[in-house]
Write a protein that holds these residues in place. Structure first.
Motif, PDB file in Angstrom:
ATOM      1  N   GLN A   1      -0.779  -4.299  33.993  1.00  0.00           N
ATOM      2  CA  GLN A   1      -1.060  -4.356  35.423  1.00  0.00           C
ATOM      3  C   GLN A   1      -1.814  -3.099  35.830  1.00  0.00           C
ATOM      4  N   VAL A   2      -2.777  -3.282  36.743  1.00  0.00           N
ATOM      5  CA  VAL A   2      -3.672  -2.204  37.166  1.00  0.00           C
ATOM      6  C   VAL A   2      -3.455  -1.941  38.652  1.00  0.00           C
ATOM      7  N   PHE A   3      -3.362  -0.650  38.998  1.00  0.00           N
ATOM      8  CA  PHE A   3      -3.071  -0.239  40.366  1.00  0.00           C
ATOM      9  C   PHE A   3      -4.023   0.878  40.799  1.00  0.00           C
TER      10      PHE A   3
ATOM     11  N   LYS B   1      -3.844   4.636  42.841  1.00  0.00           N
ATOM     12  CA  LYS B   1      -2.839   5.696  42.729  1.00  0.00           C
ATOM     13  C   LYS B   1      -1.746   5.600  43.782  1.00  0.00           C
ATOM     14  N   ASP B   2      -2.020   4.901  44.882  1.00  0.00           N
ATOM     15  CA  ASP B   2      -0.991   4.742  45.903  1.00  0.00           C
ATOM     16  C   ASP B   2      -0.050   3.576  45.614  1.00  0.00           C
ATOM     17  N   GLY B   3      -0.246   2.906  44.474  1.00  0.00           N
ATOM     18  CA  GLY B   3       0.604   1.788  44.101  1.00  0.00           C
ATOM     19  C   GLY B   3       0.070   0.435  44.509  1.00  0.00           C
ATOM     20  N   SER B   4      -1.118   0.395  45.117  1.00  0.00           N
ATOM     21  CA  SER B   4      -1.717  -0.883  45.497  1.00  0.00           C
ATOM     22  C   SER B   4      -2.133  -1.646  44.246  1.00  0.00           C
ATOM     23  N   PHE B   5      -1.735  -2.916  44.177  1.00  0.00           N
ATOM     24  CA  PHE B   5      -2.057  -3.740  43.020  1.00  0.00           C
ATOM     25  C   PHE B   5      -3.526  -4.122  43.030  1.00  0.00           C
ATOM     26  N   VAL B   6      -4.163  -4.073  41.844  1.00  0.00           N
ATOM     27  CA  VAL B   6      -5.580  -4.411  41.710  1.00  0.00           C
ATOM     28  C   VAL B   6      -5.759  -5.700  40.912  1.00  0.00           C
ATOM     29  N   LYS B   7      -5.176  -5.756  39.697  1.00  0.00           N
ATOM     30  CA  LYS B   7      -5.364  -6.917  38.830  1.00  0.00           C
ATOM     31  C   LYS B   7      -4.397  -6.822  37.665  1.00  0.00           C
TER      32      LYS B   7
END
Length: 377
Positions: free
Chosen positions: A269-271, A273-279
């Motif tokens: 899982q990719v985020f 730095k603030d913890g927002s999910f990307v993909k």
């Protein structure tokens, strides 16, 4: 029946075709293929350890800014026949456990070693994970039942700081205690340490790297983690909304992306730095057992084009395009010969593109794979 002339001509055509196929197989790869990292094992690395020392299960491996390789292993994982010289009375001539932390140069020479219980800190029960930051501090952790802390040392083994305690976990939303952390990563610009937390908890948690002050944490998809009992991994079931145990790695790229190994769920899982999910990307989704995504390394070219992922269940390393997560190559297989793996547990890459691997269970070794393609431009 074909005439002799026709048979001769047919044989000529077949021979020509065979030569053409041979030429194609021996031809150099295309310029694009040549850019993909390719490796060969260095069977002479590392050099023999001094003092009749031997390694146990290797819980972590990393490289530092000087190109040195740092290893943390588990002395207590040695069997009596492996540590025979240390028994009372000695059982055999070989061997004695090496200290838990060892530093090697790129040629395989041992430079220094230290670790274990000492004044002012609580040493872990089962060593797991090691990171060396650019300021010259060494971070280590553990994953035994109460190993709910990470420790910070100087490179010569002087204790600096402890985050958490060797005591029971308080859960995935506690901000003072860890949960059998697996691995760490340093954001040098923000002076923060990211923790894959881990074997007990189901989160990534971030602390100030100097003071140890809590900053933030998150679970799968950037959501609040919970510790509810999860069903066993099923490749045919809906994807898990929580990280599985263990959350086995966390890595940072220069563009601010954070990569997390959700080992049992066979995914990265990719985020932000603030913890927002990307993909997210899945690999070998049918894999059961201990999962297919154990560790990850970011390729050291200027664009950080590739990722490498270590798979300790299928015992291979995948080369992945960092943009889209597609696999462009693999190396390794299950086995105990040079270049093969038995439970590849951790992995690191140096600035020259050489890969270093660590094995647990009965593997108990480290290996070096030299870069043999032009993949650093």
């Amino acid at each position: 029946m074909a005439s002799p002339t026709h048979r001769a001509w047919s044989l000529h055509i077949l021979a020509t075709a065979a030569l053409t196929l041979t030429a194609l197989s021996l031809a150099p790869p295309s310029s694009r293929a040549a850019d993909i990292p390719r490796f060969e094992v260095d069977a002479s690395w590392p050099k023999p350890l001094p003092n009749n020392w031997i390694l146990g299960q290797v819980g972590g491996i990393t490289t530092d800014k000087d190109g040195h390789i740092w290893v943390i292993h588990r002395p207590r994982s040695l069997t009596d026949d492996e540590k025979g010289a240390a028994l009372n009375p000695p059982r055999s001539k070989c061997c004695v456990s090496a200290p838990p932390v060892l530093e090697f140069d790129a040629d395989g020479n041992l430079l220094r070693s230290w670790g274990g219980p000492g004044e002012g800190y609580e040493w872990v029960g089962r060593e797991h994970g090691i990171e060396v930051d650019e300021k010259g501090f060494v971070w280590v952790g553990g994953n035994l039942d109460n190993d709910n802390a990470i420790l910070k040392f100087t490179t010569d083994g002087k204790f600096v700081m402890q985050i958490g305690k060797i005591a029971p976990s308080k859960g995935s939303n506690d901000t003072t205690q860890l949960g059998k952390p697996a691995e760490t990563a340093i954001d040098k610009d923000a002076n923060e340490i990211y923790v894959a937390d881990g074997y007990g908890n189901r989160r990534v948690i971030v602390f100030d790297a100097t003071t140890g002050a809590y900053k933030r944490h998150w679970g799968a998809y950037g959501n609040k983690p919970n510790d509810d009992k999860q069903a066993a991994y099923d490749p045919n079931a809906p994807v898990a909304q929580q990280f599985g145990n263990p959350v086995h790695c966390v890595k940072l790229a220069n563009d601010g992306l954070v990569y997390v190994c959700d080992r049992i769920n066979n995914r990265v899982q990719v985020f932000k730095k603030d913890g927002s999910f990307v993909k997210e990307w899945f690999y070998e989704k049918a894999t059961l057992g201990n999962g297919a995504v154990w560790d990850l390394a970011v390729w050291p070219d200027p664009k950080q084009t590739w990722l490498l992922t270590a798979d300790g269940e299928n015992n291979e390393i995948r080369v992945i395009n960092r943009d889209d997560g597609k696999v462009v190559g693999t190396f390794g297989r299950n086995g105990r010969q040079a270049g093969q793996f038995h439970w590849i547990h951790a992995m690191a890459v140096d600035a020259k593109g050489n890969v270093y691997t660590a094995e647990v269970d009965t593997g108990k070794r480290i290996q070096k794979f030299r870069l043999v393609s032009d993949a650093l431009k």
